[in-house]
Scaffold this motif. Structure first.
Motif, PDB file in Angstrom:
ATOM      1  N   LYS A 113      -7.927   3.894  -9.799  1.00  0.00           N
ATOM      2  CA  LYS A 113      -7.448   2.535  -9.543  1.00  0.00           C
ATOM      3  C   LYS A 113      -6.306   2.548  -8.532  1.00  0.00           C
ATOM      4  CE  LYS A 113      -8.673   0.710 -14.111  1.00  0.00           C
ATOM      5  NZ  LYS A 113      -8.146   0.155 -15.381  1.00  0.00           N
ATOM      6  N   LEU A 114      -5.392   3.515  -8.672  1.00  0.00           N
ATOM      7  CA  LEU A 114      -4.280   3.629  -7.735  1.00  0.00           C
ATOM      8  C   LEU A 114      -4.785   3.919  -6.323  1.00  0.00           C
ATOM      9  CD1 LEU A 114      -1.626   5.625  -9.804  1.00  0.00           C
ATOM     10  CD2 LEU A 114      -1.351   3.335  -8.869  1.00  0.00           C
ATOM     11  N   PHE A 115      -5.748   4.824  -6.220  1.00  0.00           N
ATOM     12  CA  PHE A 115      -6.319   5.129  -4.908  1.00  0.00           C
ATOM     13  C   PHE A 115      -6.997   3.903  -4.306  1.00  0.00           C
ATOM     14  CE2 PHE A 115      -6.199   9.770  -6.003  1.00  0.00           C
ATOM     15  CZ  PHE A 115      -5.491  10.174  -4.876  1.00  0.00           C
ATOM     16  N   SER A 116      -7.695   3.130  -5.145  1.00  0.00           N
ATOM     17  CA  SER A 116      -8.389   1.943  -4.654  1.00  0.00           C
ATOM     18  C   SER A 116      -7.410   0.895  -4.148  1.00  0.00           C
ATOM     19  CB  SER A 116      -9.257   1.341  -5.775  1.00  0.00           C
ATOM     20  OG  SER A 116     -10.280   2.226  -6.156  1.00  0.00           O
ATOM     21  N   ILE A 117      -6.319   0.693  -4.894  1.00  0.00           N
ATOM     22  CA  ILE A 117      -5.287  -0.264  -4.468  1.00  0.00           C
ATOM     23  C   ILE A 117      -4.641   0.197  -3.170  1.00  0.00           C
ATOM     24  CG2 ILE A 117      -3.022  -1.222  -5.052  1.00  0.00           C
ATOM     25  CD1 ILE A 117      -3.915  -1.222  -7.988  1.00  0.00           C
ATOM     26  N   HIS A 118      -4.312   1.473  -3.110  1.00  0.00           N
ATOM     27  CA  HIS A 118      -3.684   2.051  -1.922  1.00  0.00           C
ATOM     28  C   HIS A 118      -4.579   1.860  -0.690  1.00  0.00           C
ATOM     29  CE1 HIS A 118      -1.259   4.902   0.400  1.00  0.00           C
ATOM     30  NE2 HIS A 118      -2.381   5.520   0.757  1.00  0.00           N
ATOM     31  N   LYS A 119      -5.845   2.202  -0.831  1.00  0.00           N
ATOM     32  CA  LYS A 119      -6.789   2.088   0.284  1.00  0.00           C
ATOM     33  C   LYS A 119      -7.020   0.630   0.667  1.00  0.00           C
ATOM     34  CE  LYS A 119     -11.546   3.228   1.591  1.00  0.00           C
ATOM     35  NZ  LYS A 119     -12.823   3.868   1.132  1.00  0.00           N
ATOM     36  N   SER A 120      -7.191  -0.235  -0.333  1.00  0.00           N
ATOM     37  CA  SER A 120      -7.483  -1.643  -0.061  1.00  0.00           C
ATOM     38  C   SER A 120      -6.333  -2.339   0.660  1.00  0.00           C
ATOM     39  CB  SER A 120      -7.791  -2.374  -1.376  1.00  0.00           C
ATOM     40  OG  SER A 120      -8.927  -1.823  -2.008  1.00  0.00           O
ATOM     41  N   GLY A 173       0.810  -1.208   0.000  1.00  0.00           N
ATOM     42  CA  GLY A 173       0.000   0.000   0.000  1.00  0.00           C
ATOM     43  C   GLY A 173       0.843   1.257   0.000  1.00  0.00           C
ATOM     44  N   LEU A 174       1.941   1.231   0.746  1.00  0.00           N
ATOM     45  CA  LEU A 174       2.819   2.395   0.832  1.00  0.00           C
ATOM     46  C   LEU A 174       3.414   2.762  -0.521  1.00  0.00           C
ATOM     47  CD1 LEU A 174       4.752   1.772   4.174  1.00  0.00           C
ATOM     48  CD2 LEU A 174       3.460   3.824   3.606  1.00  0.00           C
ATOM     49  N   VAL A 175       3.817   1.764  -1.278  1.00  0.00           N
ATOM     50  CA  VAL A 175       4.530   2.035  -2.533  1.00  0.00           C
ATOM     51  C   VAL A 175       3.606   1.971  -3.750  1.00  0.00           C
ATOM     52  CG1 VAL A 175       6.632   1.075  -1.534  1.00  0.00           C
ATOM     53  CG2 VAL A 175       5.185  -0.373  -2.961  1.00  0.00           C
ATOM     54  N   SER A 176       2.295   1.878  -3.531  1.00  0.00           N
ATOM     55  CA  SER A 176       1.373   1.683  -4.657  1.00  0.00           C
ATOM     56  C   SER A 176       1.433   2.810  -5.676  1.00  0.00           C
ATOM     57  CB  SER A 176      -0.058   1.519  -4.133  1.00  0.00           C
ATOM     58  OG  SER A 176      -0.444   2.638  -3.355  1.00  0.00           O
ATOM     59  N   PHE A 177       1.779   4.032  -5.245  1.00  0.00           N
ATOM     60  CA  PHE A 177       1.881   5.157  -6.180  1.00  0.00           C
ATOM     61  C   PHE A 177       3.256   5.211  -6.854  1.00  0.00           C
ATOM     62  CE2 PHE A 177      -1.532   6.581  -3.380  1.00  0.00           C
ATOM     63  CZ  PHE A 177      -2.470   7.021  -4.298  1.00  0.00           C
ATOM     64  N   ARG A 178       4.197   4.416  -6.361  1.00  0.00           N
ATOM     65  CA  ARG A 178       5.553   4.428  -6.912  1.00  0.00           C
ATOM     66  C   ARG A 178       5.841   3.155  -7.700  1.00  0.00           C
ATOM     67  NH1 ARG A 178       6.831   8.722  -7.371  1.00  0.00           N
ATOM     68  NH2 ARG A 178       9.057   8.459  -7.065  1.00  0.00           N
ATOM     69  N   ASN A 179       5.440   2.017  -7.126  1.00  0.00           N
ATOM     70  CA  ASN A 179       5.668   0.725  -7.753  1.00  0.00           C
ATOM     71  C   ASN A 179       4.359   0.280  -8.398  1.00  0.00           C
ATOM     72  OD1 ASN A 179       5.778  -2.235  -8.006  1.00  0.00           O
ATOM     73  ND2 ASN A 179       7.740  -2.045  -6.963  1.00  0.00           N
ATOM     74  N   LYS A 180       4.376   0.111  -9.721  1.00  0.00           N
ATOM     75  CA  LYS A 180       3.132  -0.125 -10.452  1.00  0.00           C
ATOM     76  C   LYS A 180       2.826  -1.611 -10.684  1.00  0.00           C
ATOM     77  CE  LYS A 180       2.458   4.290 -10.933  1.00  0.00           C
ATOM     78  NZ  LYS A 180       3.713   4.826 -10.427  1.00  0.00           N
ATOM     79  N   CYS A 181       3.471  -2.512  -9.960  1.00  0.00           N
ATOM     80  CA  CYS A 181       3.237  -3.939 -10.177  1.00  0.00           C
ATOM     81  C   CYS A 181       1.795  -4.331  -9.891  1.00  0.00           C
ATOM     82  CB  CYS A 181       4.185  -4.766  -9.297  1.00  0.00           C
ATOM     83  SG  CYS A 181       5.887  -4.802  -9.895  1.00  0.00           S
TER      84      CYS A 181
END
Length: 256
Positions: A112-119, A88-96
């Motif tokens: 989508k990035l926000f959803s991954i980060h939050k989830s 979650g921490l690196v979701s905006f930096r690491n796009k895997c």
């Protein structure tokens, strides 16, 4: 609830303190000899994170040799704190994760990035609370003192409170960003780094208390793995997808 956030959250003061902590952390990161461009690669990050985290979990069961309330405590803590929270921490930096789940997700790339980060953070705090529940029940079962009375217990409990606060701030921030596009609680990113510091410190302290049931080689391996994972996340946060960069680039990408 809105009055609470506006009246009791001193954003300027929190930001100032977090910046000071960040400066000390930057000095430590800058002094590490393992800092290298290859370490910035997204796949290398994933490899180090998953191998290190699963290795720690495997080492726990290799020593305890059973599935119990006691062994489920560090297992849930590591899954929530080291795997879910790190992703979650690196979701905006690491796009895997974005590359993997984007085809089955609706919305824009940003949403989508926000959803991954939050989830990932929601899953992380859920596993951490579950791990806390397991050790609480284990203490009740054996009539141990349930109130945290060790350094590991105190730091761990404080970390949980900090994570819950961070999750609430993140939810409020996301609500503003997606609703009125208002940028609030800019300290959220720096506080996330502090949460990661606290999680790693709590895990280290926990392993140190377990010295009596570990052989020296396993214990030292664990103490070496945690700092590597700590560096792995912070290094990814300060790098761009192509290598290099810093906090300003991340803030621009997150829209904060």
């Amino acid at each position: 609830m809105a009055e609470f956030w506006e009246s009791y959250i001193d954003e300027a003061l929190i930001s100032e303190k977090l910046v000071q902590i960040g400066e000390y952390r930057a000095k430590v990161l800058g002094s590490l000899v393992i800092a290298s461009p290859w370490f910035d690669h997204s796949l290398v990050f994933q490899l180090v994170l998953w191998v290190g985290s699963l290795g720690l979990i495997g080492a726990i069961f290799a020593q305890i040799h059973t599935i119990s309330l006691f062994s489920l405590h560090p297992t849930c803590m590591l899954i929530g704190g080291f795997i879910c929270m790190a992703e979650g921490l690196v979701s905006f930096r690491n796009k895997c994760l974005l590359s993997s789940f984007s085809p089955i997700m609706a919305g824009t790339r940003r949403s989508k990035l926000f959803s991954i980060h939050k989830s990932m953070h929601t899953m992380g705090i859920s596993f951490i609370i579950l791990g806390f529940f397991f050790i609480f029940v284990n203490k009740v079962r054996f009539n141990y003192l349930v109130v945290p009375n060790t350094v590991h217990g105190l730091v761990g409990f404080a970390t949980i409170l900090l994570l819950v606060f961070q999750l609430m701030v993140g939810g409020k921030k996301l609500e503003k960003l997606l609703g009125s596009y208002t940028k609030v609680y800019r300290f959220h990113g720096e506080m996330a780094r502090l949460c990661w510091d606290c999680v790693c410190a709590s895990v280290l302290l926990g392993f140190m208390e377990w010295l009596v049931i570990y052989n020296w080689s396993t214990w030292l391996l664990k103490l070496m793995t945690v700092p590597v994972l700590w560096f792995n996340v912070h290094n990814q946060l300060r790098s761009t997808p192509g290598g290099g960069g810093g906090a300003r680039a991340q803030a621009q990408e997150e829209g904060t």
